[in-house]
Design a protein around this motif. Structure first.
Motif, PDB file in Angstrom:
ATOM      1  N   ALA A 178       0.813  -1.220   0.000  1.00 14.68           N
ATOM      2  CA  ALA A 178       0.000   0.000   0.000  1.00 14.68           C
ATOM      3  C   ALA A 178       0.843   1.265   0.000  1.00 14.68           C
ATOM      4  N   ILE A 179       2.102   1.172   0.440  1.00 14.55           N
ATOM      5  CA  ILE A 179       2.881   2.404   0.587  1.00 14.55           C
ATOM      6  C   ILE A 179       4.190   2.418  -0.193  1.00 14.55           C
ATOM      7  N   ALA A 180       4.631   1.275  -0.715  1.00 19.04           N
ATOM      8  CA  ALA A 180       5.889   1.254  -1.467  1.00 19.04           C
ATOM      9  C   ALA A 180       5.738   2.066  -2.758  1.00 19.04           C
ATOM     10  N   PRO A 181       6.708   2.927  -3.083  1.00 20.67           N
ATOM     11  CA  PRO A 181       6.606   3.699  -4.329  1.00 20.67           C
ATOM     12  C   PRO A 181       6.752   2.811  -5.560  1.00 20.67           C
ATOM     13  N   ALA A 182       5.984   3.128  -6.592  1.00 25.40           N
ATOM     14  CA  ALA A 182       6.087   2.382  -7.850  1.00 25.40           C
ATOM     15  C   ALA A 182       7.270   2.898  -8.648  1.00 25.40           C
ATOM     16  N   GLU A 183       8.082   1.997  -9.170  1.00 23.15           N
ATOM     17  CA  GLU A 183       9.255   2.389  -9.938  1.00 23.15           C
ATOM     18  C   GLU A 183       8.956   2.321 -11.431  1.00 23.15           C
TER      19      GLU A 183
END
Length: 497
Positions: A178-183
């Motif tokens: 839910a919080i990891a940034p998308a690369e």
């Protein structure tokens, strides 16, 4: 020696001879800004609630351990008193990353405890077991592909990966999604197959066609077909040539396909393999940037939790999914997630929470599809909600109410969705017999056995066995003996097929 009379510099009341300050104790307290005691944050119950994102429980525990009123919390966080009360009672959830950050900042979350929002309670051994797929590592396209390759039999040992994902470990995985940034996703092959919009549409059409077959006749041999389709998608992700925009669409089809492959695998009884596919689907959905797909993957993890895992994982996954789509006009998707949450609560025998989630799901379903409801959620309707209500009542040990809910569901369920109808009716027969109505239960059971011949599903087989075990309690009656004989024959035929 008599001390001179001294008065409070603010209210004028007489000061105690033991008070050397200029203000009385009451005025001193009024002049102090409310604050959360650091020791309150260190309480073990607070730490567990923080790790599980149970922010209402965190707030209530901190308030009581710091001697604060709800108005004090309002001053610290900017929330209204009614909202604070609802959070503490579990009637509302704190949703949205910015809102969570604002509240935790107002409550003065110590810097050394911020990692609790991400770190599982299982400790560093969790990361060792997960290796390259540890959820605290960046959620890259390569790790997304690797996670699905592992799930379908890649180079890494599937068992060691899956063993790490229970309890706190799975909670971490869910919350990190839910919080990891998308690369950014860029193709690494300059001379690979060019992935075009037309190819994406064709690949999605295949996934959709498999989904329609499953809805009518069960998983059957679909798991192997879907896995082959999924390998094609992984090959394109590894070796194709595409733009960043196309890569997001390719990741979306991959997520959808991994979810379906996981579902067919789960329906065939291979629960561990299905779990890995659901986790891979979650990573692919994250890479796609489509929060609805992310919610869909979390919904499947919830099903796994309340069916064969820990029901608490089901509640966590469903709640997190609702936070993920908080800004979407998608009442049908919210309704579906609420039924998953309700099933988790029911397995935990949390009657009030289960029924509250079902009531909200019913209300949302009544609104009809929203602008952002996904195309793959066509099956959410009143019959589905009623059927899930019946299943919850059955888990809660309330068979008469379960039978009534299933009876309402059968009136509105589509006859085309044979698998769903057979499953709900098998539970209806079980509920009727547990409520003491053997005649109605056996009549429903006969209908289920007729439908079962058109559905290939290991889950349905398990439900048939459960239904027949209830019939044995009425073995003295002719109708029960007939149903048992026919049921044994059907199960033998299904096992041999």
């Amino acid at each position: 020696m008599t001390m001179p009379n001294r008065q409070c510099g603010k209210c004028g009341s007489r000061l105690s001879q033991y008070n050397s300050e200029a203000l009385c104790a009451a005025c001193t307290r009024l002049g102090e800004a409310p604050q959360v005691a650091d020791r309150a944050w260190r309480d073990e119950r607070v730490l567990r609630a923080l790790s599980a994102w149970e922010f209402g429980e965190v707030l209530g525990l901190l308030r009581r351990r710091s001697g604060l009123s709800q108005m004090d919390v309002c001053l610290l966080t900017g929330l209204t008193q009614s909202y604070v009360s609802d959070l503490e009672r579990g009637r509302k959830q704190l949703t949205g990353r910015d809102a969570i950050i604002d509240v935790l900042t107002g409550l003065a979350l110590p810097a050394d405890l911020r990692a609790r929002l991400l770190d599982p309670l299982g400790g560093p051994a969790f990361y060792t077991q997960m290796g390259e797929l540890a959820p605290d590592l960046p959620w890259t396209a390569d790790r997304m592909v690797l996670s699905i390759e592992v799930a379908i039999g890649g180079a890494m040992k599937r068992r060691s990966v899956l063993a790490a994902l229970g309890g706190a470990g799975l909670t971490h995985y869910v919350l990190q999604s839910a919080i990891a940034p998308a690369e950014a996703m860029a193709s690494v092959s300059a001379d690979g197959i060019k992935v075009t919009p037309h190819l994406i549409e064709s690949l999605q059409a295949t996934t959709n066609a498999l989904r329609e077959i499953d809805a009518s006749s069960g998983s059957g041999s679909l798991a192997a077909t879907a896995t082959t389709h999924l390998k094609t998608l992984l090959n394109l992700l590894r070796n194709g040539t595409y733009t960043d925009a196309i890569s997001r669409r390719l990741a979306a089809v991959t997520a959808d396909t991994a979810m379906q492959a996981g579902w067919y695998t789960f329906d065939s009884g291979a629960h561990g393999d299905a779990h890995g596919l659901f986790l891979g689907a979650l990573r692919a959905a994250h890479a796609s940037g489509d929060t609805r797909l992310r919610a869909g993957a979390l919904a499947y993890l919830a099903i796994h939790g309340y069916s064969v895992g820990d029901p608490r994982d089901a509640v966590t996954a469903a709640r997190t999914a609702r936070q993920v789509i908080n800004n979407q006009d998608s009442p049908a998707l919210h309704a579906m997630l609420l039924t998953r949450q309700a099933r988790g609560h029911a397995r935990l025998h949390e009657d009030r929470h289960a029924l509250a989630a079902l009531d909200e799901a019913w209300e949302l379903c009544g609104r009809g599809p929203g602008e952002n409801d996904p195309h793959w959620l066509y099956w959410i309707n009143e019959g589905e909600i009623l059927g899930q209500r019946g299943s919850c009542y059955l888990d809660l040990g309330r068979p008469a109410e379960a039978a009534a809910a299933f009876a309402d569901a059968r009136e509105v369920l589509s006859r085309d969705e044979t698998r769903t109808r057979a499953q709900f009716l098998s539970r209806a027969a079980t509920a009727q017999m547990r409520a003491g109505d053997a005649e109605a239960g056996c009549a429903t059971g006969q209908e289920v056995l007729t439908l079962a011949g058109r559905v290939r599903s290991a889950r349905l087989d398990e439900q048939l066995q459960s239904m027949l075990s209830e019939v044995r309690h009425f073995g003295d009656s002719a109708i029960a003996r007939d149903l048992l004989d026919q049921g044994r024959t059907v199960l033998r035929e299904r096992t041999a097929a």
